[in-house]
Design a protein around this motif. Structure first.
Motif, short mmCIF file in Angstrom:
data_model
loop_
_atom_site.label_atom_id
_atom_site.label_comp_id
_atom_site.label_asym_id
_atom_site.label_seq_id
_atom_site.Cartn_x
_atom_site.Cartn_y
_atom_site.Cartn_z
N ILE A 1 4.08 2.92 3.91
CA ILE A 1 4.68 1.73 3.69
C ILE A 1 3.81 0.64 3.94
O ILE A 1 3.26 -0.39 3.19
CB ILE A 1 6.02 1.44 4.49
N LYS B 1 1.96 -1.75 1.34
CA LYS B 1 2.01 -3.60 1.31
C LYS B 1 0.82 -4.19 1.63
O LYS B 1 0.60 -5.23 1.18
CB LYS B 1 3.08 -3.65 2.75
N GLU B 2 -0.25 -3.58 2.37
CA GLU B 2 -1.46 -4.22 2.46
C GLU B 2 -2.22 -4.34 1.25
O GLU B 2 -2.55 -5.23 0.93
CB GLU B 2 -2.35 -3.22 3.57
N HIS C 1 -0.55 -6.94 -0.90
CA HIS C 1 -1.02 -8.23 -0.31
C HIS C 1 -2.39 -8.72 -1.08
O HIS C 1 -2.62 -9.79 -1.03
CB HIS C 1 -1.11 -8.38 1.16
N GLU D 1 7.75 -11.09 2.99
CA GLU D 1 8.63 -10.00 3.72
C GLU D 1 10.21 -10.60 3.69
O GLU D 1 10.36 -11.71 4.30
CB GLU D 1 8.28 -9.80 5.08
N MET E 1 3.09 -12.15 -1.45
CA MET E 1 4.28 -11.64 -1.21
C MET E 1 5.10 -12.21 0.01
O MET E 1 4.17 -13.01 0.83
CB MET E 1 3.89 -10.26 -0.90
#
Length: 72
Positions: A11, A15-16, A19, A26, A24
């Motif tokens: 995950i 996400k990295e 980004h 959270e 983005m």
């Protein structure tokens, strides 16, 4: 976007990568997506999706929310 994977490292990697290409934010744990309520049972490690709200909305649109169920 909803990301559901058991592996927290995977995950974080997804996400990295996102980004790097997108702006983005959270938002924490999801409570609802596409009109479906999401419940996470941590004890049983089970994700459940409920469509009750969507069904009620469709019945309202079709003016059928007060109908009584019958056996066939």
């Amino acid at each position: 976007m909803l990301i559901v994977i058991k592996d927290r490292a995977a995950i974080a990697e997804i996400k990295e990568n996102l980004h790097g290409n997108f702006l983005m934010k959270e938002l924490g744990n999801a409570q609802q997506i596409l009109g479906m309520r999401i419940e996470w049972n941590q004890l049983r490690k089970m994700l459940q999706l409920f469509q009750e709200d969507y069904v009620q909305k469709v019945l309202r649109i079709l003016n059928m929310e007060n109908l009584k169920p019958t056996g066939i």
